[in-house]
Design an enzyme around this catalytic site. Structure first.
Site, PDB file in Angstrom:
ATOM      1  N   ARG A 166      99.683 -43.405  25.053  1.00 30.73           N
ATOM      2  CA  ARG A 166     100.832 -42.089  25.429  1.00 30.73           C
ATOM      3  C   ARG A 166     100.100 -41.288  25.688  1.00 30.73           C
ATOM      4  O   ARG A 166     100.458 -40.470  26.685  1.00 30.73           O
ATOM      5  CB  ARG A 166     101.621 -42.067  23.879  1.00 30.73           C
ATOM      6  CG  ARG A 166     102.531 -42.966  23.877  1.00 30.73           C
ATOM      7  CD  ARG A 166     103.584 -43.171  23.172  1.00 30.73           C
ATOM      8  NE  ARG A 166     102.514 -43.372  21.903  1.00 30.73           N
ATOM      9  CZ  ARG A 166     103.018 -43.668  20.612  1.00 30.73           C
ATOM     10  NH1 ARG A 166     103.752 -43.476  19.909  1.00 30.73           N
ATOM     11  NH2 ARG A 166     102.060 -44.450  20.116  1.00 30.73           N
ATOM     12  N   ASN A 186      96.566 -57.016  18.525  1.00 31.05           N
ATOM     13  CA  ASN A 186      96.046 -56.429  19.872  1.00 31.05           C
ATOM     14  C   ASN A 186      96.046 -57.014  21.331  1.00 31.05           C
ATOM     15  O   ASN A 186      95.568 -56.456  21.874  1.00 31.05           O
ATOM     16  CB  ASN A 186      94.934 -55.239  19.976  1.00 31.05           C
ATOM     17  CG  ASN A 186      96.161 -54.074  18.937  1.00 31.05           C
ATOM     18  OD1 ASN A 186      94.957 -53.468  18.238  1.00 31.05           O
ATOM     19  ND2 ASN A 186      97.239 -53.904  19.262  1.00 31.05           N
ATOM     20  N   TRP A 187      95.281 -59.165  21.444  1.00 29.23           N
ATOM     21  CA  TRP A 187      95.116 -59.115  22.285  1.00 29.23           C
ATOM     22  C   TRP A 187      96.068 -59.734  23.128  1.00 29.23           C
ATOM     23  O   TRP A 187      95.574 -60.168  24.006  1.00 29.23           O
ATOM     24  CB  TRP A 187      94.895 -60.664  21.479  1.00 29.23           C
ATOM     25  CG  TRP A 187      93.659 -60.416  20.043  1.00 29.23           C
ATOM     26  CD1 TRP A 187      93.359 -60.893  19.440  1.00 29.23           C
ATOM     27  CD2 TRP A 187      91.458 -60.651  20.751  1.00 29.23           C
ATOM     28  NE1 TRP A 187      92.469 -60.875  18.686  1.00 29.23           N
ATOM     29  CE2 TRP A 187      91.473 -60.726  19.633  1.00 29.23           C
ATOM     30  CE3 TRP A 187      91.450 -60.984  22.433  1.00 29.23           C
ATOM     31  CZ2 TRP A 187      89.707 -60.309  19.737  1.00 29.23           C
ATOM     32  CZ3 TRP A 187      89.981 -60.773  22.230  1.00 29.23           C
ATOM     33  CH2 TRP A 187      89.482 -60.340  21.021  1.00 29.23           C
ATOM     34  N   ARG A 246     105.297 -46.781  10.874  1.00 30.34           N
ATOM     35  CA  ARG A 246     105.415 -48.338   9.872  1.00 30.34           C
ATOM     36  C   ARG A 246     103.707 -48.937  10.378  1.00 30.34           C
ATOM     37  O   ARG A 246     102.728 -48.213  10.460  1.00 30.34           O
ATOM     38  CB  ARG A 246     105.971 -49.595  11.709  1.00 30.34           C
ATOM     39  CG  ARG A 246     105.569 -49.265  12.428  1.00 30.34           C
ATOM     40  CD  ARG A 246     105.563 -50.563  13.734  1.00 30.34           C
ATOM     41  NE  ARG A 246     105.651 -49.732  14.993  1.00 30.34           N
ATOM     42  CZ  ARG A 246     105.934 -49.505  16.272  1.00 30.34           C
ATOM     43  NH1 ARG A 246     107.461 -49.402  16.202  1.00 30.34           N
ATOM     44  NH2 ARG A 246     105.275 -49.352  17.500  1.00 30.34           N
ATOM     45  N   ASP A 297      96.528 -44.336  16.237  1.00 27.97           N
ATOM     46  CA  ASP A 297      97.830 -44.829  17.209  1.00 27.97           C
ATOM     47  C   ASP A 297      98.310 -43.534  18.043  1.00 27.97           C
ATOM     48  O   ASP A 297      97.460 -42.323  18.226  1.00 27.97           O
ATOM     49  CB  ASP A 297      99.052 -45.055  16.293  1.00 27.97           C
ATOM     50  CG  ASP A 297      99.749 -45.987  17.750  1.00 27.97           C
ATOM     51  OD1 ASP A 297      98.839 -46.256  18.643  1.00 27.97           O
ATOM     52  OD2 ASP A 297     100.868 -46.165  17.362  1.00 27.97           O
ATOM     53  N   GLY A 298      98.064 -44.120  19.601  1.00 24.68           N
ATOM     54  CA  GLY A 298      98.972 -42.820  20.323  1.00 24.68           C
ATOM     55  C   GLY A 298      97.920 -43.182  21.436  1.00 24.68           C
ATOM     56  O   GLY A 298      98.479 -41.621  22.376  1.00 24.68           O
ATOM     57  N   ASN A 299      96.939 -43.606  21.576  1.00 24.90           N
ATOM     58  CA  ASN A 299      95.559 -43.252  22.425  1.00 24.90           C
ATOM     59  C   ASN A 299      96.394 -43.742  23.852  1.00 24.90           C
ATOM     60  O   ASN A 299      96.335 -42.861  24.431  1.00 24.90           O
ATOM     61  CB  ASN A 299      94.754 -44.030  22.471  1.00 24.90           C
ATOM     62  CG  ASN A 299      93.538 -44.245  21.660  1.00 24.90           C
ATOM     63  OD1 ASN A 299      94.138 -43.326  20.599  1.00 24.90           O
ATOM     64  ND2 ASN A 299      93.101 -44.969  21.171  1.00 24.90           N
ATOM     65  N   ARG A 304      95.494 -45.751  30.432  1.00 25.67           N
ATOM     66  CA  ARG A 304      95.752 -46.618  29.235  1.00 25.67           C
ATOM     67  C   ARG A 304      93.751 -46.597  28.219  1.00 25.67           C
ATOM     68  O   ARG A 304      93.589 -45.596  27.322  1.00 25.67           O
ATOM     69  CB  ARG A 304      96.063 -47.569  28.589  1.00 25.67           C
ATOM     70  CG  ARG A 304      97.017 -47.446  28.404  1.00 25.67           C
ATOM     71  CD  ARG A 304      97.528 -48.940  28.208  1.00 25.67           C
ATOM     72  NE  ARG A 304      97.737 -48.644  27.099  1.00 25.67           N
ATOM     73  CZ  ARG A 304      99.067 -48.409  26.092  1.00 25.67           C
ATOM     74  NH1 ARG A 304      99.360 -47.878  26.512  1.00 25.67           N
ATOM     75  NH2 ARG A 304      98.481 -48.565  25.093  1.00 25.67           N
ATOM     76  N   SER A 352      93.582 -54.297  16.091  1.00 23.63           N
ATOM     77  CA  SER A 352      94.842 -55.516  15.269  1.00 23.63           C
ATOM     78  C   SER A 352      94.597 -56.692  15.814  1.00 23.63           C
ATOM     79  O   SER A 352      94.296 -56.876  17.014  1.00 23.63           O
ATOM     80  CB  SER A 352      96.453 -55.120  15.087  1.00 23.63           C
ATOM     81  OG  SER A 352      97.501 -54.868  15.858  1.00 23.63           O
TER      82      SER A 352
END
Ligand code: IPE
Ligand code: IPE
Ligand code: MG
Length: 246
Positions: free
Chosen positions: A28, A72-73, A198, A24-26, A37, A69
């Site tokens: 940001r 993510n759609w 989470r 996670d974090g791409n 992004r 996920s």
């Protein structure tokens, strides 16, 4: 029963034989650089190779990474399309090296919603690397824990309807055979980058007894060195699986 499911006895004394990572974090990371992004997703994809290559020396036989996920759609069409293109390119570009490095690649998640070209690349990569055994890399793509359990329940119900199983056969062990991960051991350690604490629907069933590590590093900055340190810390924890150890 519960003990058997959680018992990755082959691995858990030495270190985590199966590590799962929520990359996670791409977004940001890209934002911090004033870039779109997708720039972050490309940088993130480049980190995967280094982490995979670090696994054998760390005793990590199984690495499972969360790439996309079922939720993510909900992102913009531009981001989703860009990610799908990135997955296709990633497979095309990395296939030969993955094969040579002894990596066996598997995909988990629902393939029905993915485009045909991508699914055929995924199938081919699985087949191409099926003889490898050095590292088992599982990529979760259009994966959601609830979705996976729901699909498993649906297939179980179908078996019962067809008379091939009795409802009495439905126990935790039988259900787990219908999960996408049926050939994999449960993860020993789940790492999430980017500071979010989470699990976002990742390996819900399989992580019942996993250890968790949440680190602040954004995924495109996550290095093999940091990975190694986290894996090393795991060795000093005591897992009890609900029992009281002598
Ligand atoms: C993780 O990075 C990659 C995917 C979910 C595909 P994000 O895209 O979630 O990055 P942040 O959380 O917005 O920074
Ligand atoms: C989880 O990250 C999914 C992947 C890393 C592929 P998200 O960024 O999508 O999760 P939330 O939205 O923060 O829960
Ligand atoms: Mg995120």
């Amino acid at each position: 029963m519960a003990k058997d499911l959680a018992d990755n006895s082959e691995t858990d004394r030495k270190g985590p034989g199966h590590v799962a990572v929520i990359m996670d974090g791409n977004g940001r990371w890209a934002q911090q650089r004033g870039r779109p992004r997708l720039f972050g997703h490309h940088a993130g994809a480049k980190r995967v190779r280094e982490i995979v290559n670090a696994c054998p020396d760390l005793g990590v036989k199984y690495l499972t990474i969360f790439a996309f996920s079922t939720e993510n759609w909900k992102r913009t069409q531009t981001e989703v399309a860009g990610l799908m293109r990135l997955f296709r390119r990633y497979i095309e570009r990395e296939a030969r090296d993955l094969l040579r490095e002894g990596v066996r690649v598997r995909f988990i998640g629902d393939r029905m919603k993915l485009d045909e070209k991508l699914v055929s690349l995924m199938d081919n990569l699985e087949l191409l690397t099926s003889g490898n055994d050095r590292v088992h890399l599982t990529i979760a793509l259009n994966y959601g824990g609830r979705d996976e359990v729901t699909r498993a329940a649906q297939r179980l119900a179908y078996e019962v309807e067809q008379g091939r199983l009795s409802y009495k056969d439905v126990d935790a062990e039988t259900l787990s055979k219908f999960l996408d991960t049926h050939v994999l051991p449960d993860p020993d350690l789940v790492i999430r980058t980017s500071g979010e604490a989470r699990i976002s629907n990742f390996l819900l069933w399989q992580s019942a007894y996993a250890e968790y590590e949440f680190v602040d590093t954004l995924w495109p900055d996550f290095s093999a060195g940091e990975f190694g340190k986290i894996v090393g810390r795991y060795g000093v924890r005591e897992r009890r699986f609900g029992a009281v150890l002598a």
